[in-house]
Motif scaffolding. Structure first.
Motif, short mmCIF file in Angstrom:
data_model
loop_
_atom_site.label_atom_id
_atom_site.label_comp_id
_atom_site.label_asym_id
_atom_site.label_seq_id
_atom_site.Cartn_x
_atom_site.Cartn_y
_atom_site.Cartn_z
N GLY A 79 -10.76 -20.06 12.75
CA GLY A 79 -10.87 -19.19 11.58
C GLY A 79 -11.75 -17.99 11.86
N VAL A 80 -12.88 -18.21 12.54
CA VAL A 80 -13.77 -17.10 12.90
C VAL A 80 -13.06 -16.13 13.84
CG1 VAL A 80 -15.90 -16.49 14.11
CG2 VAL A 80 -15.87 -18.44 12.55
N ALA A 81 -12.35 -16.70 14.84
CA ALA A 81 -11.62 -15.85 15.79
C ALA A 81 -10.58 -15.01 15.07
CB ALA A 81 -10.97 -16.71 16.86
N ALA A 82 -9.86 -15.62 14.13
CA ALA A 82 -8.84 -14.88 13.38
C ALA A 82 -9.46 -13.76 12.55
CB ALA A 82 -8.07 -15.83 12.47
N LEU A 83 -10.61 -14.04 11.95
CA LEU A 83 -11.30 -13.03 11.14
C LEU A 83 -11.75 -11.85 12.00
CD1 LEU A 83 -12.40 -12.23 8.37
CD2 LEU A 83 -14.50 -13.50 8.92
N VAL A 84 -12.34 -12.14 13.16
CA VAL A 84 -12.80 -11.08 14.05
C VAL A 84 -11.63 -10.24 14.54
CG1 VAL A 84 -13.88 -10.62 16.29
CG2 VAL A 84 -14.87 -12.34 14.77
N MET A 85 -10.55 -10.91 14.91
CA MET A 85 -9.38 -10.20 15.41
C MET A 85 -8.77 -9.32 14.32
SD MET A 85 -7.85 -13.41 17.60
CE MET A 85 -6.34 -12.67 18.22
N MET A 118 -7.09 -8.64 23.44
CA MET A 118 -7.16 -9.54 22.27
C MET A 118 -7.25 -11.00 22.70
SD MET A 118 -7.37 -9.20 19.01
CE MET A 118 -6.73 -7.56 18.70
N LEU A 119 -6.54 -11.36 23.78
CA LEU A 119 -6.60 -12.73 24.27
C LEU A 119 -8.02 -13.10 24.69
CD1 LEU A 119 -5.25 -15.38 25.16
CD2 LEU A 119 -4.74 -14.27 27.36
N TRP A 120 -8.69 -12.18 25.37
CA TRP A 120 -10.05 -12.48 25.85
C TRP A 120 -11.03 -12.62 24.70
CZ3 TRP A 120 -10.01 -14.39 30.35
CH2 TRP A 120 -9.11 -13.97 31.32
N ILE A 121 -10.83 -11.85 23.65
CA ILE A 121 -11.69 -11.98 22.46
C ILE A 121 -11.52 -13.37 21.86
CG2 ILE A 121 -12.09 -11.15 20.11
CD1 ILE A 121 -11.25 -8.37 21.07
N PHE A 122 -10.26 -13.78 21.73
CA PHE A 122 -9.99 -15.11 21.18
C PHE A 122 -10.61 -16.21 22.05
CE2 PHE A 122 -6.88 -18.66 21.80
CZ PHE A 122 -7.28 -19.40 20.70
N LEU A 123 -10.41 -16.13 23.36
CA LEU A 123 -10.94 -17.16 24.25
C LEU A 123 -12.47 -17.18 24.24
CD1 LEU A 123 -8.53 -16.78 27.33
CD2 LEU A 123 -8.51 -18.55 25.56
N ALA A 124 -13.08 -16.01 24.16
CA ALA A 124 -14.55 -15.95 24.13
C ALA A 124 -15.10 -16.61 22.88
CB ALA A 124 -15.01 -14.50 24.22
N ILE A 125 -14.49 -16.32 21.73
CA ILE A 125 -14.96 -16.91 20.47
C ILE A 125 -14.70 -18.42 20.47
CG2 ILE A 125 -14.61 -16.96 17.97
CD1 ILE A 125 -13.91 -13.99 18.13
N LEU A 126 -13.54 -18.84 20.99
CA LEU A 126 -13.23 -20.27 21.05
C LEU A 126 -14.21 -21.01 21.94
CD1 LEU A 126 -11.21 -22.47 20.17
CD2 LEU A 126 -9.88 -21.95 22.23
N LEU A 127 -14.52 -20.42 23.11
CA LEU A 127 -15.48 -21.05 24.02
C LEU A 127 -16.87 -21.13 23.39
CD1 LEU A 127 -16.15 -22.19 26.81
CD2 LEU A 127 -16.55 -19.85 27.60
N ALA A 128 -17.27 -20.08 22.71
CA ALA A 128 -18.56 -20.10 22.03
C ALA A 128 -18.61 -21.19 20.96
CB ALA A 128 -18.85 -18.73 21.42
N SER A 129 -17.50 -21.36 20.24
CA SER A 129 -17.44 -22.40 19.21
C SER A 129 -17.61 -23.79 19.81
CB SER A 129 -16.10 -22.33 18.46
OG SER A 129 -15.93 -21.07 17.86
N ILE A 130 -16.97 -24.01 20.98
CA ILE A 130 -17.08 -25.31 21.65
C ILE A 130 -18.52 -25.55 22.11
CG2 ILE A 130 -16.35 -26.63 23.67
CD1 ILE A 130 -13.63 -25.24 23.44
N VAL A 131 -19.14 -24.49 22.67
CA VAL A 131 -20.50 -24.62 23.21
C VAL A 131 -21.50 -24.96 22.11
CG1 VAL A 131 -22.40 -23.37 24.31
CG2 VAL A 131 -20.07 -23.14 25.19
N ILE A 132 -21.38 -24.30 20.97
CA ILE A 132 -22.36 -24.54 19.89
C ILE A 132 -21.99 -25.72 19.01
CG2 ILE A 132 -22.96 -22.10 19.85
CD1 ILE A 132 -21.35 -21.80 17.27
N GLY A 133 -20.84 -26.36 19.30
CA GLY A 133 -20.45 -27.55 18.55
C GLY A 133 -19.78 -27.28 17.22
N LEU A 134 -19.29 -26.06 17.01
CA LEU A 134 -18.58 -25.74 15.78
C LEU A 134 -17.20 -26.40 15.80
CD1 LEU A 134 -18.82 -23.86 13.22
CD2 LEU A 134 -17.49 -22.19 14.52
#
Length: 426
Positions: free
Chosen positions: A24-30, A1-17
């Motif tokens: 919020g997206v990470a919480a929804l996916v989890m 679960m930690l890796w899913i959160f970190l992956a989504i957070l990193l993707a958000s930073i990369v795309i500028g979200l």
């Protein structure tokens, strides 16, 4: 679960979200992957912001607005000029001392950068400072504002880790003064290249400045003295500080008009809303990680590597410095504090000490590219390029890192004052 959160957070930073939406997206996916009803997400997010101590944040933000517009900040800067303007690197010393005064009331590094920079940079340019050097001094000194109480990051740390905010505030006093002293020494050393003092010390000028600013100086006494004396909690201190700043700005200084209050309230609401959204989604994430035993697993893994507090703090400090490069202070605090605090406290590190250290280390991130918020504000106020500003700040980065190592090696510098004082509640 930690890796899913970190992956989504990193993707958000990369795309500028925005980080809040990324959480919020990470919480929804989890929630979907864990087959947990979305209603629980809503329940947890409300729990995250349903906290009385959080009221201190909008009140302190509004205090900063009133200070900037009501003549309080200007009088404090004039007093700083009378106190240290005669020293080598005079106006630079004034800017740093002014940040210590201003930061001791507003609790925001960004507000400090904008307010003191707008007042000091033009004068410093006239006295021979280059635009980059003048901006560097004003920008780097803003980190003091999130260490000396009140401090918005320390309030957030106290909320997400359930640490006494009053104790955190007291713990930040000595480190904040130490940081200011280190920056003043650095400015003194560099003064031959950046310009020296511009006037002789005058007791008469100091007395005039003090008479004009003594009412403004009561503000930090209300906040710090009230907490130490047990008169009120940090949240109550925020309300008292706002009422007092409004009173002297409207009745005594008369530089503040009630019609300006609407704009201040809107700016305060916007910033508060951003913080609350971050905290709401971060609470959901923390809940997911907790039910999946992530913090407990991290504690066991780190303890297997080392249980030496000094070495552990060095590792965590390096991690937070890296985080500060890619994430702003507020989201980094609400995301990282619940995960890291159990790790360091498990080896006997004081929770309030670690909160001050987190705020300081992530505060350095506000001064480093590519995400450093204070850097961008400084560039705008000083009208300089990012490259020239970062180059001018290099000696100050060294000074801040030296202070960081000292505080890690000697934690008693941070903890002795709160251990001596009895403070109540949050």
């Amino acid at each position: 679960m930690l890796w899913i959160f970190l992956a989504i957070l990193l993707a958000s930073i990369v795309i500028g979200l925005p980080i809040a939406f990324g959480l919020g997206v990470a919480a929804l996916v989890m929630a979907v992957l864990s087959d947990i009803p979305l209603s629980i997400m809503i329940e947890q997010s409300i729990r995250g912001v349903n906290s009385f101590p959080l009221l201190a944040i909008p009140f302190f933000i509004l205090v900063g607005e009133v200070m900037s517009n009501g003549g309080i900040a200007r009088r404090l800067m004039e007093l700083a000029g009378a106190l240290v303007g005669f020293m080598r690197g005079g106006l630079g010393q004034v800017a740093i001392t002014g940040s210590m005064f201003f930061g001791g009331i507003s609790g925001s590094a960004v507000a400090d950068t904008a307010a003191t920079g707008a007042m000091m940079i033009p004068s410093m340019k006239q006295q021979g400072y280059t635009a980059a050097n003048a901006t560097a001094i004003n920008t780097v000194s803003s980190v003091i504002g999130i260490i000396i109480p009140p401090s918005i990051p320390l309030i957030l740390y106290g909320i997400v880790t359930e640490t006494s905010i009053s104790r955190l505030f007291i713990a930040g006093i000595v480190p904040g003064l130490l940081i200011g002293f280190a920056l003043m020494v650095t400015t003194y050393i560099l003064a031959s290249k950046q310009g020296g003092g511009v006037r002789q010390f005058s007791w008469e000028r100091l007395w005039r400045a003090f008479k004009d600013a003594w009412l403004a100086l009561v503000l930090p006494v209300i906040v710090i003295g009230g907490i130490i004396g047990g008169v009120f909690t940090a949240t109550e201190a925020a309300v008292a500080a706002l009422l007092y700043s409004l009173a002297i700005s409207l009745v005594v200084y008369r530089e503040f008009k009630l019609k300006e209050l609407g704009g201040m309230l809107i700016r305060t609401a916007r910033l508060t809303g951003m913080v609350m959204m971050l905290l709401a989604f971060a609470t959901v994430i923390a809940w997911f990680l907790t039910i999946n035993m992530v913090p407990q697993t991290l504690v066991r893994q780190v303890q297997a590597i080392t249980q030496e507090p000094f070495l552990l703090l060095l590792i965590v400090a390096c991690l937070l410095l890296l985080v500060g490069f890619v994430m702003d202070l507020t989201p980094a605090m609400v995301i990282m504090a619940p995960m890291l605090a159990p790790i360091v406290t498990s080896v006997g590190v004081d929770a309030a000490y670690f909160g001050v250290m987190m705020a300081f280390i992530l505060g350095i991130g506000l001064l480093t590219p590519p995400v450093g918020t204070c850097l961008y504000v400084g560039c705008g106020v000083g009208k300089v390029s990012m490259e020239s500003l970062v180059k001018a700040m290099l000696p100050y980065y060294v000074a801040l890192l030296v202070v960081l190592v000292i505080l890690i090696a000697f934690p008693g510098i941070v903890t002795w004052l709160p251990d001596l004082t009895a403070v109540r509640g949050n």
